[in-house]
Design a protein around this motif. Sequence first.
Motif: not given
Length: 227
Positions: A135-136, A138-142, A144-145
């Motif tokens: 989830r992280w 694939s989520t902009e703002g993290h 990890e993205f």
Amino acid sequence: MTTTLITGANRSLGLETARRLVDAGHTVYAGMRDTASGDAARAVGAVPVQLDVTDQDSVDAAIRSLPALDVLVNNAGILGSSRAGLDDLNSAAMLETLDTNVLGVVRVTQAALPLLRASDHPVIVNVASGVGFPRWLSTEGHDEFFVRGVPYAASKAAVIALTVQYAKNLPEFRINASDPGYTATDFNGHSGHQTVTEGTDATVRLATVAPDGPTGEFWNRDGRIEY
């Protein structure tokens, strides 16, 4: 007295975990491939022990050297040779990373189970990463993205999954995974925005969890990460 083994404990997150658990009253054995690099561990009060998580004989010898074991922190890990994306990715690069980051956890944990089962309060902490959390990723703002490398992310996803499965199989244990977060270490050229102390908050919290504490969960320094 709580007896603790930490793999990959000669520097960085492993060393800081050792320092903090010594300060918390644990007797800490600091696993490392070469005990010649153990001066920093000795300086914080830990006992260096030769332990290469990719070598079963080394793992077995390290476990045999322990007088007891209450807490196991599976911290050892590598980024591997394939880091940027797909152009340098092949099966050898995958195997290299998985051998240390996933099979290493299994080697050490399986070897340590008899000692841990003899403890009144057995605890295992597997140091994973938000880079292994889809989830992280694939989520902009993290943080990890922006990661494009495949082997490290896949290995840490596997660590999270095996943590859940070990917890289900060993309900009398407390077994959890920690996410250090984007911490300034050699892994990232010290570009992370967290200190190593901040990066070990979750690991130390889970290593000192109460007998009725969480198990089968994934935590960072802010608390539980919901799957």
